[in-house]
Write a protein that holds these residues in place. Structure first.
Motif, PDB file in Angstrom:
ATOM      1  N   PRO A   1       0.807  -1.234   0.000  1.00 56.09           N
ATOM      2  CA  PRO A   1       0.000   0.000   0.000  1.00 56.09           C
ATOM      3  C   PRO A   1       0.833   1.273   0.000  1.00 56.09           C
ATOM      4  CG  PRO A   1      -0.812  -1.600   1.611  1.00 56.09           C
ATOM      5  CD  PRO A   1       0.508  -2.106   1.142  1.00 56.09           C
ATOM      6  N   ASP A   2       2.002   1.265   0.674  1.00 54.52           N
ATOM      7  CA  ASP A   2       2.831   2.457   0.759  1.00 54.52           C
ATOM      8  C   ASP A   2       4.013   2.393  -0.199  1.00 54.52           C
ATOM      9  OD1 ASP A   2       3.973   0.355   2.088  1.00 54.52           O
ATOM     10  OD2 ASP A   2       4.856   1.574   3.679  1.00 54.52           O
ATOM     11  N   LEU A   3       3.783   1.875  -1.395  1.00 49.09           N
ATOM     12  CA  LEU A   3       4.839   1.693  -2.386  1.00 49.09           C
ATOM     13  C   LEU A   3       5.476   3.031  -2.741  1.00 49.09           C
ATOM     14  CD1 LEU A   3       6.229  -0.363  -4.297  1.00 49.09           C
ATOM     15  CD2 LEU A   3       4.487   0.225  -6.002  1.00 49.09           C
ATOM     16  N   ARG A   4       6.798   3.107  -2.599  1.00 50.35           N
ATOM     17  CA  ARG A   4       7.539   4.326  -2.909  1.00 50.35           C
ATOM     18  C   ARG A   4       7.968   4.320  -4.369  1.00 50.35           C
ATOM     19  NH1 ARG A   4      11.658   3.538   2.196  1.00 50.35           N
ATOM     20  NH2 ARG A   4      10.095   3.683   3.872  1.00 50.35           N
ATOM     21  N   PHE A   5       8.273   5.533  -4.865  1.00 52.38           N
ATOM     22  CA  PHE A   5       8.708   5.648  -6.257  1.00 52.38           C
ATOM     23  C   PHE A   5      10.022   4.910  -6.472  1.00 52.38           C
ATOM     24  CE2 PHE A   5      11.140   7.707  -9.638  1.00 52.38           C
ATOM     25  CZ  PHE A   5      10.238   7.628 -10.686  1.00 52.38           C
ATOM     26  N   SER A   6      10.948   5.020  -5.525  1.00 61.60           N
ATOM     27  CA  SER A   6      12.240   4.340  -5.650  1.00 61.60           C
ATOM     28  C   SER A   6      12.058   2.827  -5.702  1.00 61.60           C
ATOM     29  CB  SER A   6      13.156   4.716  -4.484  1.00 61.60           C
ATOM     30  OG  SER A   6      12.548   4.383  -3.233  1.00 61.60           O
ATOM     31  N   GLU A   7      11.102   2.308  -4.921  1.00 60.55           N
ATOM     32  CA  GLU A   7      10.835   0.872  -4.935  1.00 60.55           C
ATOM     33  C   GLU A   7      10.212   0.451  -6.271  1.00 60.55           C
ATOM     34  OE1 GLU A   7       9.942  -0.130  -0.253  1.00 60.55           O
ATOM     35  OE2 GLU A   7       8.345   0.773  -1.464  1.00 60.55           O
ATOM     36  N   PHE A   8       9.305   1.278  -6.771  1.00 63.79           N
ATOM     37  CA  PHE A   8       8.665   0.945  -8.043  1.00 63.79           C
ATOM     38  C   PHE A   8       9.662   1.032  -9.189  1.00 63.79           C
ATOM     39  CE2 PHE A   8       5.739   1.726 -11.662  1.00 63.79           C
ATOM     40  CZ  PHE A   8       4.985   0.572 -11.529  1.00 63.79           C
ATOM     41  N   LEU A   9      10.654   1.918  -9.069  1.00 62.55           N
ATOM     42  CA  LEU A   9      11.704   1.994 -10.078  1.00 62.55           C
ATOM     43  C   LEU A   9      12.487   0.682 -10.126  1.00 62.55           C
ATOM     44  CD1 LEU A   9      13.394   3.545 -12.154  1.00 62.55           C
ATOM     45  CD2 LEU A   9      14.743   4.472 -10.258  1.00 62.55           C
ATOM     46  N   ILE A  10      12.806   0.128  -8.946  1.00 64.00           N
ATOM     47  CA  ILE A  10      13.483  -1.169  -8.896  1.00 64.00           C
ATOM     48  C   ILE A  10      12.608  -2.241  -9.550  1.00 64.00           C
ATOM     49  CG2 ILE A  10      14.339  -2.972  -7.363  1.00 64.00           C
ATOM     50  CD1 ILE A  10      16.132  -0.540  -7.504  1.00 64.00           C
ATOM     51  N   ALA A  11      11.303  -2.186  -9.265  1.00 62.13           N
ATOM     52  CA  ALA A  11      10.378  -3.161  -9.854  1.00 62.13           C
ATOM     53  C   ALA A  11      10.373  -3.062 -11.375  1.00 62.13           C
ATOM     54  CB  ALA A  11       8.975  -2.937  -9.302  1.00 62.13           C
ATOM     55  N   MET A  12      10.412  -1.848 -11.903  1.00 60.67           N
ATOM     56  CA  MET A  12      10.398  -1.669 -13.350  1.00 60.67           C
ATOM     57  C   MET A  12      11.724  -2.097 -13.986  1.00 60.67           C
ATOM     58  SD  MET A  12       7.421  -0.707 -14.343  1.00 60.67           S
ATOM     59  CE  MET A  12       7.741  -0.064 -15.991  1.00 60.67           C
ATOM     60  N   VAL A  13      12.836  -1.910 -13.264  1.00 62.83           N
ATOM     61  CA  VAL A  13      14.132  -2.374 -13.783  1.00 62.83           C
ATOM     62  C   VAL A  13      14.136  -3.894 -13.880  1.00 62.83           C
ATOM     63  CG1 VAL A  13      16.607  -2.531 -13.300  1.00 62.83           C
ATOM     64  CG2 VAL A  13      15.419  -0.362 -12.955  1.00 62.83           C
ATOM     65  N   TYR A  14      13.637  -4.562 -12.838  1.00 58.76           N
ATOM     66  CA  TYR A  14      13.547  -6.026 -12.890  1.00 58.76           C
ATOM     67  C   TYR A  14      12.589  -6.467 -14.005  1.00 58.76           C
ATOM     68  CZ  TYR A  14      16.236  -7.645  -8.855  1.00 58.76           C
ATOM     69  OH  TYR A  14      17.248  -7.998  -8.008  1.00 58.76           O
ATOM     70  N   THR A  15      11.508  -5.721 -14.197  1.00 61.00           N
ATOM     71  CA  THR A  15      10.578  -6.046 -15.276  1.00 61.00           C
ATOM     72  C   THR A  15      11.259  -5.897 -16.631  1.00 61.00           C
ATOM     73  OG1 THR A  15       8.681  -5.295 -13.950  1.00 61.00           O
ATOM     74  CG2 THR A  15       8.359  -5.449 -16.327  1.00 61.00           C
ATOM     75  N   ALA A  16      12.060  -4.840 -16.779  1.00 62.82           N
ATOM     76  CA  ALA A  16      12.831  -4.670 -18.012  1.00 62.82           C
ATOM     77  C   ALA A  16      13.816  -5.817 -18.210  1.00 62.82           C
ATOM     78  CB  ALA A  16      13.571  -3.335 -17.978  1.00 62.82           C
ATOM     79  N   ASN A  17      14.398  -6.293 -17.115  1.00 60.77           N
ATOM     80  CA  ASN A  17      15.301  -7.443 -17.205  1.00 60.77           C
ATOM     81  C   ASN A  17      14.556  -8.682 -17.689  1.00 60.77           C
ATOM     82  OD1 ASN A  17      17.431  -5.893 -16.253  1.00 60.77           O
ATOM     83  ND2 ASN A  17      17.139  -6.526 -14.127  1.00 60.77           N
ATOM     84  N   MET A  18      13.345  -8.875 -17.167  1.00 56.86           N
ATOM     85  CA  MET A  18      12.537 -10.014 -17.598  1.00 56.86           C
ATOM     86  C   MET A  18      12.260  -9.946 -19.099  1.00 56.86           C
ATOM     87  SD  MET A  18       8.561 -10.904 -16.740  1.00 56.86           S
ATOM     88  CE  MET A  18       8.084  -9.696 -17.996  1.00 56.86           C
ATOM     89  N   LEU A  19      11.869  -8.766 -19.580  1.00 56.11           N
ATOM     90  CA  LEU A  19      11.578  -8.613 -21.006  1.00 56.11           C
ATOM     91  C   LEU A  19      12.828  -8.832 -21.849  1.00 56.11           C
ATOM     92  CD1 LEU A  19       9.240  -5.473 -20.936  1.00 56.11           C
ATOM     93  CD2 LEU A  19       8.591  -7.877 -21.041  1.00 56.11           C
TER      94      LEU A  19
END
Length: 291
Positions: free
Chosen positions: A195-213
């Motif tokens: 619920p309290d997802l930070r922008f820095s945390e979501f950036l890490i999530a998107m980097v890992y998602t980019a790695n998956m792709l």
């Protein structure tokens, strides 16, 4: 038969959602071969050397070679596996503090980007190079044109984009991920699972998602699949975002479409403005349209 497959799927789902479990510490006593420290456990508390390291062998030599490139630890292979089979749950575990179990996201991004460049320059089953991929994109635009000459700026933009990808692959990847993160965060910042997802945390999530792709795209490129079709792997972004956020499939897809639409409109607008500015400045010659 159907009940058997349902049971296997249920077990797979349980494995997906279950966080990684660290093996219990060994109770065996050891004398470190490097610093001679007597200790109990898996690693020397003084110098950090693994208790499993023994006399030098070809296996140790291969692992040492892989370590130079950041590939010789189980965290890399575990990360590759989890990004394929449980990406969103793996990202959740990493954000919750389980960072030693997985390969660092930015380091992995740089390694995968370097690997994609190698594959794009001919190290694949069909021997296709980045010039072949460039020609594929040009052929698609040329075939869709009506002969008016409007497609010439598009062809020029494709050529310049490919050149940028060749010269600055890591910078382009990071810039793309960061820009997408800004817009995706607007729709996923209030997720159910965090619920309290930070922008820095979501950036890490998107980097890992980019790695998956990138894993999927490099695999398809190595197999010689046309790059235009390999790009379609980007739709798999819905899987990690759905698992991470806890949203329904419908809400996840609609949020992605809304975020990408805003990003695409602004990117096209900015691209047009830059193109006009460069044309007026004489950096890019204006397109010649038939009378």
């Amino acid at each position: 038969m159907m009940s058997k497959w349902k049971e296997k799927y249920r077990q797979f789902r349980e494995w997906q959602e279950r966080p990684y479990e660290v093996q219990p510490m060994s109770q065996e006593e050891h004398d470190c071969a490097t610093c001679s420290t007597h200790y109990t456990g898996n690693y020397c508390p003084r110098c950090g050397q693994s208790a499993s390291i023994g006399r030098y062998s070809f296996k140790n030599a291969i692992l040492l070679f892989l370590n130079v490139w950041g590939l010789g630890n189980r965290g890399m292979f575990r990360t590759l596996r989890d990004l394929i089979f449980r990406p969103g749950y793996m990202i959740r575990d990493y954000l919750s503090g389980m960072q030693m179990a997985y390969f660092p996201p930015f380091k992995m991004l740089f390694l995968l980007t370097a690997l994609s460049v190698i594959v794009a320059h001919g190290v694949n089953l069909r021997g296709r190079t980045v010039d072949d991929q460039r020609q594929d994109a040009i052929d698609i635009v040329a075939q869709s044109g009506d002969g008016s000459g409007i497609e010439m700026p598009v062809l020029d933009m494709i050529d310049r984009t490919v050149d940028l990808q060749e010269r600055f692959p890591n910078l382009l990847s990071l810039t793309t991920v960061f820009c997408l993160t800004v817009f995706y965060y607007l729709f996923f910042r209030k997720s159910k699972n965090i619920p309290d997802l930070r922008f820095s945390e979501f950036l890490i999530a998107m980097v890992y998602t980019a790695n998956m792709l990138t894993i999927y795209e490099v695999t398809l490129a190595f197999l010689g699949v046309n790059s235009t079709y390999a790009t379609l792997a980007s739709v798999l972004t819905v899987i990690p975002l759905k698992q991470l956020s806890g949203f329904s499939w419908t809400r996840t897809i609609l949020s992605m479409v809304a975020a990408f639409t805003i990003f695409y409109i602004l990117a096209v607008f900015l691209g047009i403005v830059i193109y006009i500015a460069l044309t007026l400045a004489g950096v890019i010659p204006p397109p010649v349209l038939p009378e």
